[in-house]
Write an enzyme that holds these catalytic residues in place. Sequence first.
Site, PDB file in Angstrom:
ATOM      1  N   CYS A  36     -15.349  90.812   4.173  1.00  0.00           N
ATOM      2  CA  CYS A  36     -15.983  89.511   3.971  1.00  0.00           C
ATOM      3  C   CYS A  36     -15.711  88.983   2.572  1.00  0.00           C
ATOM      4  O   CYS A  36     -15.087  89.644   1.732  1.00  0.00           O
ATOM      5  CB  CYS A  36     -17.488  89.601   4.218  1.00  0.00           C
ATOM      6  SG  CYS A  36     -18.332  90.670   3.031  1.00  0.00           S
ATOM      7  N   CYS A  39     -17.045  91.212  -0.249  1.00  0.00           N
ATOM      8  CA  CYS A  39     -16.172  92.360  -0.525  1.00  0.00           C
ATOM      9  C   CYS A  39     -15.007  91.927  -1.400  1.00  0.00           C
ATOM     10  O   CYS A  39     -14.661  92.598  -2.379  1.00  0.00           O
ATOM     11  CB  CYS A  39     -15.641  92.945   0.777  1.00  0.00           C
ATOM     12  SG  CYS A  39     -16.886  93.642   1.886  1.00  0.00           S
ATOM     13  N   ASP A 446       9.708  60.316  -1.350  1.00  0.00           N
ATOM     14  CA  ASP A 446      11.079  60.180  -1.826  1.00  0.00           C
ATOM     15  C   ASP A 446      11.883  59.620  -0.651  1.00  0.00           C
ATOM     16  O   ASP A 446      11.459  59.726   0.492  1.00  0.00           O
ATOM     17  CB  ASP A 446      11.604  61.540  -2.269  1.00  0.00           C
ATOM     18  CG  ASP A 446      13.048  61.481  -2.743  1.00  0.00           C
ATOM     19  OD1 ASP A 446      13.401  60.489  -3.407  1.00  0.00           O
ATOM     20  OD2 ASP A 446      13.808  62.410  -2.438  1.00  0.00           O
ATOM     21  N   ASP A 621      11.993  66.273  -1.857  1.00  0.00           N
ATOM     22  CA  ASP A 621      12.844  67.422  -1.535  1.00  0.00           C
ATOM     23  C   ASP A 621      13.851  67.783  -2.618  1.00  0.00           C
ATOM     24  O   ASP A 621      14.476  68.832  -2.549  1.00  0.00           O
ATOM     25  CB  ASP A 621      13.609  67.165  -0.241  1.00  0.00           C
ATOM     26  CG  ASP A 621      14.791  66.212  -0.433  1.00  0.00           C
ATOM     27  OD1 ASP A 621      14.647  65.246  -1.221  1.00  0.00           O
ATOM     28  OD2 ASP A 621      15.843  66.437   0.177  1.00  0.00           O
ATOM     29  N   ASP A 625      12.383  65.827  -7.884  1.00  0.00           N
ATOM     30  CA  ASP A 625      11.020  65.620  -7.387  1.00  0.00           C
ATOM     31  C   ASP A 625      10.063  66.721  -7.833  1.00  0.00           C
ATOM     32  O   ASP A 625       8.849  66.588  -7.664  1.00  0.00           O
ATOM     33  CB  ASP A 625      11.005  65.563  -5.852  1.00  0.00           C
ATOM     34  CG  ASP A 625      11.764  64.374  -5.309  1.00  0.00           C
ATOM     35  OD1 ASP A 625      11.632  63.284  -5.889  1.00  0.00           O
ATOM     36  OD2 ASP A 625      12.494  64.539  -4.312  1.00  0.00           O
TER      37      ASP A 625
END
Length: 728
Positions: A36, A39, A446, A621, A625
């Site tokens: 959890c 933990c 783009d 891409d 960028d």
Amino acid sequence: MALTYDPVAGPDLSAYLKPRAGGAQDFDLLVAGAHCAACMAKIETGVAALAGVEAARLNLTTGKLAVRFRPGVAADAGAVLRAVEGLGYKAAPFDPTEAAEAHDREGRRLALSLGVAAFGAGNAMMFSVPLWAGLFGQELGPATRVMMQWWSGLIATPCVLYAGMPFFQSAWRSLRVGRANMDVPISIGVLLTLFISFVETILHGRDAYFDAAVSLIFLLLIGRWLDHQLRARARSAAADLLALQAPYAITLDDLGREHRKPLSEIAIGDLLVVRPGERIPVDAVVEGGAGELDNAMLTGETRPVPVAAGSAVQAGALNLSGALTLRAAVRPEDSAVAAIARLVEAGAQSRSLYVRLADKAAAVYVPVVHTAAALTFVAGWALGLGPREALLRAVAVLIITCPCALGLAVPAVQINASGGLFRRGVLVKSGAALERLAEVDHVVFDKTGVLTEGRPRLIGATPALLAQAAPLARASAHPLARALAAEAGPGPMAEDVSETAGQGVEGWIGGRRARLGRASFVGVAGEDAGETELWFGVVGETKVRFRFSDNLRVDAARTVAELTRRGLTVEILSGDLSGPVARAAEAVGISQWRAGLSPTDKAEAIARLTAQGRKVLMVGDGLNDAAALAKAHAAMAPGSALSATQNAADLVFSGEGLGSVVAAFDTARQARARALENFAFAALYNLIAAPAAMLGLINPFVAALAMSGSSLVVTLNALRMRVGAGKT
């Protein structure tokens, strides 16, 4: 791997340290028993506090604890292992095969325990139902009632003790080191319920709760098994990616003889043979042969990619034609496929804002609940209740306030959303990315490679001109340069090449310095064009223009319309010329656009939008960028983008269309809504349930049903999310 052993310090784990750039070192541990958010928070906090540790991150999906040591310090892997074990968890150096086997063993154990608990709950209730008949005026005789209680206890007790072992063992490991985890109050509540029930039965009392104890274990196991299945779903996504790597490779020795080796034994520099129909086993460089590769599973690029001597190839690509001789460039675990698989693992369970909130709430749970239960017992006894009734109320408080719903509220949503998007071709690198994406109100695209297919076609160039520019084009990763190189075919590459992001590439061809790129970069002033273009020229000589066309993606206009319909504003920021950008903007229905931007221009434009209070999604891409992607509130990149660009993005999508952008946005909004719904439900549940248990309005059996039901509610709420079909 052989280990030396020190009886005081324990085994020497230095061989498991992995060096990283800058002098840092990594160490991966396989941690068992963490289930959890509490933990995870406890382990990460404990390890991060060790001297020399820079960061610690536990992935609940795989059980892998990734530890990074600071550069320049003596990394002590043994101290990390001892710290984890000191927190009450089993740990060992991480082995992917062992992790998968451990996960499968846990699944089988949970399934068997669930079956035993179901048997116990059903058969214990067979004897409890007649006892309940007294609620409707059909009272059993004292002897019959006691007999029914004994039979219920004899069936329920062994089932509880066996099926509850996942909780009891976890609680014992935690208590043994002086700590308390979430399984401690569950175990105390269940065992106290059995104890009280046996005391009631021996003393011929009216009420026994054997059915409550076994039903609680049964319902808790349902929640834990569902959580296990959700995590297995995320683990299988990474496994599907790693399956793209061949399980073995064919190597060549110094005499040219072939040997078949397991993938794990391949080393950098090994000479490999890949025949048509086989997948590339590791990232490598082509030494000999020529052919075409299918990279569709890696980048979404459906067109075969030609390769020849000197070409870099990635693991997972399918060789379509021609035998290739390759030189391994990286270790199998460092290949492109393995890197993507690690991103899938990281995205399946991440420390988002909502997870951090759940961590903080869960961290205070154990002391608060134990204090509340103790006060309930003391106050009840002080106010005139008998010790039996006061203890029953305290047990009900322990059971009903278990924060399983809180711990599952966000991970269940994140895992379902990330797994669903992965099946739609979108790789989510972090849950925080989904949260940021849900807040977006402005989208920046783009043009080249995003709104367009990124496969420009050369228009009207002669073979002689192609031959002149091709050596520089082969050295560049720019889409236009790749198109030019593909048109020219295999051949020599320019020497001493350097690339300027957003401008072009420069190098030496036949002893002369040449440039390929934008007109201003090559030295041509005042030029514009109606087509996407590259200029080429040797310094001091005539410059030549190459023109290209690049088709729009088939669903670009529809994607823009869908985003606009959801209330988002859209614009284009492109490094291309104004003519092509204007036509693309008009074709897809975008009124705001800017052309001819450098990487710095794009990043500054994103920064200005952010300063205006806009939440920007950047979709790009190219290398130019990367800075803008890093500055945006959320960022996406296609699978065909450069590695640096993908690393800067929060999400990576594959395929030919842009529909993944809309699907990701819809899913992000749904995930946010489901997480907030789960938080609201968990808070409301505890506000009502805890006081009711303290006032004696809820007995242990009802508490078991209510607590387990709350966990099921948040899990099922996460599962009802439809990926890519969200509502605004």
